[in-house]
Scaffold this motif. Structure first.
Motif, PDB file in Angstrom:
ATOM      1  N   THR A   1       0.844  -1.187   0.000  1.00 48.18           N
ATOM      2  CA  THR A   1       0.000   0.000   0.000  1.00 48.18           C
ATOM      3  C   THR A   1       0.878   1.235   0.000  1.00 48.18           C
ATOM      4  OG1 THR A   1      -1.709  -1.143   1.260  1.00 48.18           O
ATOM      5  CG2 THR A   1      -1.835   1.244   1.207  1.00 48.18           C
TER       6      THR A   1
ATOM      7  N   GLY B   1      -2.003   3.887  -4.128  1.00 44.27           N
ATOM      8  CA  GLY B   1      -2.267   2.570  -4.691  1.00 44.27           C
ATOM      9  C   GLY B   1      -2.169   1.461  -3.669  1.00 44.27           C
TER      10      GLY B   1
ATOM     11  N   SER C   1      -1.946  -3.047  -3.699  1.00 45.18           N
ATOM     12  CA  SER C   1      -1.868  -4.279  -4.473  1.00 45.18           C
ATOM     13  C   SER C   1      -2.520  -5.404  -3.683  1.00 45.18           C
ATOM     14  CB  SER C   1      -0.398  -4.609  -4.762  1.00 45.18           C
ATOM     15  OG  SER C   1      -0.278  -5.782  -5.514  1.00 45.18           O
TER      16      SER C   1
ATOM     17  N   ASN D   1      -1.290  -9.610 -10.331  1.00 43.48           N
ATOM     18  CA  ASN D   1      -1.884  -8.953  -9.170  1.00 43.48           C
ATOM     19  C   ASN D   1      -3.029  -8.044  -9.604  1.00 43.48           C
ATOM     20  OD1 ASN D   1      -0.626  -6.729 -10.295  1.00 43.48           O
ATOM     21  ND2 ASN D   1       0.513  -6.168  -8.471  1.00 43.48           N
TER      22      ASN D   1
ATOM     23  N   TYR E   1      -4.341  -4.157  -8.836  1.00 41.75           N
ATOM     24  CA  TYR E   1      -3.791  -2.930  -8.274  1.00 41.75           C
ATOM     25  C   TYR E   1      -4.847  -1.835  -8.287  1.00 41.75           C
ATOM     26  CZ  TYR E   1      -0.199   0.399  -6.918  1.00 41.75           C
ATOM     27  OH  TYR E   1       0.550   1.308  -6.218  1.00 41.75           O
TER      28      TYR E   1
ATOM     29  N   VAL F   1       6.448  -2.863 -12.378  1.00 40.47           N
ATOM     30  CA  VAL F   1       5.429  -3.837 -11.974  1.00 40.47           C
ATOM     31  C   VAL F   1       6.104  -5.187 -11.849  1.00 40.47           C
ATOM     32  CG1 VAL F   1       3.287  -4.992 -12.610  1.00 40.47           C
ATOM     33  CG2 VAL F   1       3.607  -2.559 -13.123  1.00 40.47           C
TER      34      VAL F   1
END
Length: 286
Positions: A4, A8, A10, A23, A25, A278
């Motif tokens: 976190t 954002g 995840s 994931n 997001y 990412v």
């Protein structure tokens, strides 16, 4: 929840999607927050974006943020070149980051020619009607956790078995770093298919060629090398020697292709906090 930050969060991926989705997001900016701009490193993977807030401007490579606007949904990828996006106050979106051929396994859409434009480094399909119903279901929910749960429930009935040849290639990616092994030739011998058949099948399911993957895997190692030494002075010729580039021109050509900047510019701008990598599922070099 894995991670976190102020803009954002995840979310973990649960069975049976561990081999399909990297994931989820959640992108957001509070209504009283400050606008942010992010630059996402290429990863050759697919993204499905659901936007529930104000429109999001994006661009690719080193282009300004006036190329594309995401209003409700967008399919992006395979991400060959840097993705730039802007989040304004009130932004609220859910990004599904797929692994390898995970998008193809769920939705069956072609991963080449998503748009009619030729020569783009990353393709985008916005507000496609096939995702309208799912967007409406997700938009009606109050929390991201509920949206992730409903997405998973909707996707279970769509999930297809993985193609065996593609699975064989994925399972042998470590061979791609061995200069003494031609991975396509080795897989062709194991599967009794022609090298051309394997290359075409791989491109159909992932959206990129084996040759592109080889190029990307080396560049990924360069980025990882730089990020691990972000507080150190990095010599360009160390990058060339460590990662088997022919010369400085060869290295610069890859940086220009993937990011639109030179290695020196990338290293100089790295510490401003706007560059994102990412997490991908490709192996690290042995």
């Amino acid at each position: 929840m894995e991670q976190t930050d102020i803009n954002g969060a995840s979310f973990f991926v649960e069975a049976p999607f561990e081999d399909v989705i990297n994931n989820f997001y959640h992108l957001f900016v509070a209504s009283d927050g400050q606008p942010i701009t992010r630059h996402v490193c290429p990863n050759l993977e697919m993204m499905l974006v659901f936007n529930f807030g104000i429109p999001v401007r994006i661009s690719f490579h080193n282009n300004p943020l006036d190329v594309e606007v995401i209003r409700r949904t967008a399919v992006i990828g395979p991400l060959r070149q840097m993705l730039n996006y802007e989040l304004l106050p009130g932004a609220d979106g859910l990004v599904v980051n797929f692994k390898f051929n995970g998008f193809q396994r769920l939705f069956g859409l072609p991963l080449t020619g998503l748009t009619s434009e030729e020569g783009t480094g990353a393709e985008i399909l916005t507000d496609d009607g096939r995702f309208d119903r799912l967007w409406e279901e997700l938009a009606a929910l109050p929390t991201t956790e509920q949206r992730v749960s409903v997405f998973n429930q909707s996707a279970i009935g769509l999930l297809k078995e993985n193609d065996q040849v593609v699975q064989t290639i994925i399972g042998n990616l470590a061979q791609f770093f061995n200069p003494c092994v031609d991975p396509v030739k080795a897989i062709a011998a194991d599967t009794r298919l022609s090298e051309r058949s394997i290359q075409l099948k791989f491109q159909k399911h992932t959206g990129y060629s084996v040759k592109e993957l080889l190029r990307f895997l080396r560049f990924k190692e360069v980025i990882a090398y730089i990020l691990a030494r972000s507080n150190q002075k990095i010599a360009i010729f160390d990058l060339i020697a460590t990662h088997d580039y022919h010369d400085q021109s060869h290295l610069i050509k890859d940086f220009q292709y993937f990011l639109g900047v030179t290695p020196q510019q990338f290293i100089k701008n790295l510490n401003n906090g706007s560059f994102c990598v990412v997490a991908d599922t490709y192996p690290a070099q042995p």
